[in-house]
Scaffold this motif. Structure first.
Motif, PDB file in Angstrom:
ATOM      1  N   PRO A   1      75.338  38.236  75.641  1.00  0.00           N
ATOM      2  CA  PRO A   1      74.076  37.994  76.355  1.00  0.00           C
ATOM      3  C   PRO A   1      74.052  38.743  77.685  1.00  0.00           C
ATOM      4  CG  PRO A   1      75.525  36.070  76.485  1.00  0.00           C
ATOM      5  CD  PRO A   1      76.154  37.020  75.518  1.00  0.00           C
ATOM      6  N   THR A   2      72.896  39.295  78.013  1.00  0.00           N
ATOM      7  CA  THR A   2      72.722  40.000  79.275  1.00  0.00           C
ATOM      8  C   THR A   2      72.161  39.030  80.309  1.00  0.00           C
ATOM      9  OG1 THR A   2      72.232  42.018  78.032  1.00  0.00           O
ATOM     10  CG2 THR A   2      71.696  42.018  80.364  1.00  0.00           C
ATOM     11  N   ILE A   3      72.817  38.944  81.446  1.00  0.00           N
ATOM     12  CA  ILE A   3      72.410  38.011  82.493  1.00  0.00           C
ATOM     13  C   ILE A   3      72.203  38.783  83.781  1.00  0.00           C
ATOM     14  CG2 ILE A   3      73.588  36.033  81.459  1.00  0.00           C
ATOM     15  CD1 ILE A   3      75.904  36.534  83.347  1.00  0.00           C
ATOM     16  N   PRO A   4      71.421  38.246  84.721  1.00  0.00           N
ATOM     17  CA  PRO A   4      71.248  38.928  86.009  1.00  0.00           C
ATOM     18  C   PRO A   4      72.576  39.036  86.746  1.00  0.00           C
ATOM     19  CG  PRO A   4      69.615  37.182  85.729  1.00  0.00           C
ATOM     20  CD  PRO A   4      70.610  37.020  84.630  1.00  0.00           C
ATOM     21  N   GLY A   5      72.657  40.007  87.632  1.00  0.00           N
ATOM     22  CA  GLY A   5      73.862  40.184  88.416  1.00  0.00           C
ATOM     23  C   GLY A   5      74.103  38.999  89.341  1.00  0.00           C
ATOM     24  N   ALA A   6      75.347  38.866  89.815  1.00  0.00           N
ATOM     25  CA  ALA A   6      75.693  37.761  90.694  1.00  0.00           C
ATOM     26  C   ALA A   6      74.975  37.897  92.034  1.00  0.00           C
ATOM     27  CB  ALA A   6      77.206  37.733  90.916  1.00  0.00           C
ATOM     28  N   ILE A   7      74.605  36.756  92.594  1.00  0.00           N
ATOM     29  CA  ILE A   7      73.910  36.737  93.881  1.00  0.00           C
ATOM     30  C   ILE A   7      74.917  36.972  95.001  1.00  0.00           C
ATOM     31  CG2 ILE A   7      72.633  35.280  95.493  1.00  0.00           C
ATOM     32  CD1 ILE A   7      71.370  33.899  93.144  1.00  0.00           C
TER      33      ILE A   7
ATOM     34  N   SER B   1      63.100  42.737  74.403  1.00  0.00           N
ATOM     35  CA  SER B   1      63.737  42.598  75.709  1.00  0.00           C
ATOM     36  C   SER B   1      63.624  41.156  76.187  1.00  0.00           C
ATOM     37  CB  SER B   1      63.080  43.530  76.730  1.00  0.00           C
ATOM     38  OG  SER B   1      61.683  43.300  76.803  1.00  0.00           O
ATOM     39  N   ASN B   2      64.573  40.749  76.993  1.00  0.00           N
ATOM     40  CA  ASN B   2      64.603  39.394  77.529  1.00  0.00           C
ATOM     41  C   ASN B   2      63.504  39.247  78.577  1.00  0.00           C
ATOM     42  OD1 ASN B   2      65.181  37.003  78.901  1.00  0.00           O
ATOM     43  ND2 ASN B   2      67.372  37.199  78.528  1.00  0.00           N
ATOM     44  N   PRO B   3      62.485  38.393  78.344  1.00  0.00           N
ATOM     45  CA  PRO B   3      61.378  38.303  79.309  1.00  0.00           C
ATOM     46  C   PRO B   3      61.826  37.815  80.683  1.00  0.00           C
ATOM     47  CG  PRO B   3      61.233  36.552  77.657  1.00  0.00           C
ATOM     48  CD  PRO B   3      62.298  37.482  77.201  1.00  0.00           C
TER      49      PRO B   3
END
Length: 500
Positions: A161-167, A364-366
């Motif tokens: 799974p593709t996730i946003p980068g770390a904050i 694509s992941n919305p």
């Protein structure tokens, strides 16, 4: 002449042909490399549908002929040419004037060209906000086959799974990353504890001191390497044993010479005997058994489709598997089974709504698209956030086709009969009613609790991090957002939803 756009079109009164020169230079740059191993393409971006419009007579005919011949020479070398027309305001791009001959369009292809190009440009723009991952080694592991014999393996992640980068938290003044530090204070004296903390375990009225190294050694169950336990027939491995994406493993001779030879021997024997290997693998916190399944090399006319190697499947523990027959059996202990007619109607329905040539890369992941759209708007200081299209929503137009509607109705009729009332069934189902009531109660409580916070003020002042995970989930539940993930992911999801 070094600046882009310094030469616009063909200069009237000269034989300077910038399009011919561009094709010639691109062909020279793409000359290296075999067409079998590389995909060679020229992309033409232009808003000029007739590049020789300012030239008349024999000069125009000659320049058109030489440019088309140069394009044909490039295509004969295996270089494809794609046109991406950019229409001018109040003026549609006319492909028939010149570029239809350049890229070989005629008939229906010519009529459908402009609509298809519009979709291609939109797809290219969406691709810019996708996180693309190359095939890279995740980690190197040692595979212990027998006492004193181990080989080196490279592991590759197939689908993740593709996730946003770390904050990363930044200082509001200097804009530099913040560094968290922790200090321990003695509860008796109030002084800072300088010496490292010591741990102990009470045993028979005594405190047994344990160092950090000793504690980690006690907890270490696995060394993180792969250890072969034995082999079993492939028939013993079931589909439901694969609970998570597998890892692809391939040998490497970089540190342990001869690993490839031993791996190939083992790989061929497993294929010939139709066996899979059972091995022990995992970290000290999550040890588990894995199955190594040999994969044959698959070659088609276009080249290699599947490489030779092994898939490492993470086997579940016994309590990870729930048997459907036990959950849905009737009072006699028998599980209900579909009739031949129901199976036939279900098969017809599946064929009607089957996605041809489906690939996960098509969608694509919305949530990620929205996340990167917000980042793009912030980075480029755009006044509006680009609209993101949720491609995972049901295709209502496609589902409304007469063939699909008929297949759905026949399936419902076969399973539930003529006198089935869906609303009445839901109302009379105690389990469904209780579950829905519980979910509604949780949602109502979340809405009530969420109203007690000024979320805009918390987001603007960076105080969301001061809230607990339970408090953050009030907002997410109240707005029907996912509540999974760590605290940073929850904060990111809230900021994305608020457009901050």
């Amino acid at each position: 002449m070094k600046e882009i756009g310094s030469q616009n079109g063909i200069i009237s009164g000269t034989r300077e042909n910038s399009l011919y020169n561009a094709l010639w230079v691109a062909q020279a740059l793409l000359r290296k490399g075999s067409a079998k191993t590389a995909d060679k393409r020229m992309l033409l971006f232009t808003n000029e549908d007739d590049p020789f419009g300012n030239i008349k007579g024999a000069t125009k005919i000659d320049m058109t002929r030489t440019t088309l011949q140069r394009a044909k020479d490039a295509q004969d070398l295996g270089i494809s040419i794609e046109l991406l027309p950019l229409s001018q305001p109040d003026e549609e791009f006319n492909v028939s004037l010149f570029f239809a001959d350049l890229i070989g369009l005629e008939g229906d292809d010519l009529a459908q060209f402009l609509p298809s190009v519009g979709e291609k440009l939109e797809d290219m723009k969406d691709q810019l906000r996708k996180r693309m991952f190359t095939k890279r080694i995740v980690r190197k592991i040692a595979f212990s086959i027998a006492n004193g014999l181990s080989i080196e393996l490279n592991t590759y992640a197939l689908i993740r799974p593709t996730i946003p980068g770390a904050i990363t938290w930044l200082d509001s003044v200097s804009n530099r990353p913040l560094k968290a530090e922790r200090s321990f204070i003695c509860s008796d004296t109030g002084a800072l504890v300088q010496e490292p903390l010591k741990r102990y375990q009470p045993y028979k009225n005594e405190n047994i001191k344990i160092s950090v190294e000793e504690l980690s050694e006690i907890k270490r169950i696995s060394t993180g390497h792969l250890r072969l336990l034995g082999f079993k027939p492939l028939s013993c491995l079931k589909d439901y044993h694969n609970l998570r994406p597998s890892t692809f493993i391939f040998p490497s001779d970089e540190e342990v010479f001869g690993s490839t030879c031993i791996f190939i021997t083992l790989h061929r024997s497993m294929l010939r005997l139709e066996r899979f290997a059972v091995a022990f693998y995992g970290s000290s916190s999550h040890p588990q058994l894995v199955a190594l399944i040999a994969q044959k090399e698959i070659i088609s006319h276009g080249g290699q489709v599947e490489p030779p190697g092994m898939h490492m499947i993470y086997l579940p523990y016994s309590e990870d598997i729930r048997h459907v027959e036990e959950l849905y059996s009737d009072s006699n202990g028998a599980a209900p089974k579909a009739t031949d007619d129901q199976i036939e109607k279900a098969t017809a329905l599946m064929k009607r709504i089957d996605l041809k040539d489906f690939s996960v890369c098509q969608f694509s992941n919305p949530a990620l698209q929205r996340h990167y759209a917000v980042l793009q708007a912030l980075a480029l200081e755009e006044p509006d956030i680009p609209e993101t299209i949720d491609e995972t929503l049901p295709d209502e137009e496609g589902m409304a086709r007469p063939g699909v509607v008929s297949a759905v109705e026949e399936f419902k009729l076969s399973v539930y009969g003529d006198n089935y009332d869906e609303e009445k069934e839901l109302a009379g189902n105690g389990k469904a009613s209780e579950a829905s009531k519980k979910r509604k109660a949780i949602a109502d409580n979340a809405v009530k609790e969420s109203a007690n916070y000024d979320w805009d003020d918390l987001a603007d002042n960076g105080k969301l991090k001061d809230l607990t995970v339970v408090e953050l989930k009030y907002y997410l539940t109240a707005h029907s957002l996912p509540v999974t993930g760590k605290k940073e992911a929850l904060i990111s999801r809230i900021l994305t939803h608020m457009g901050k």
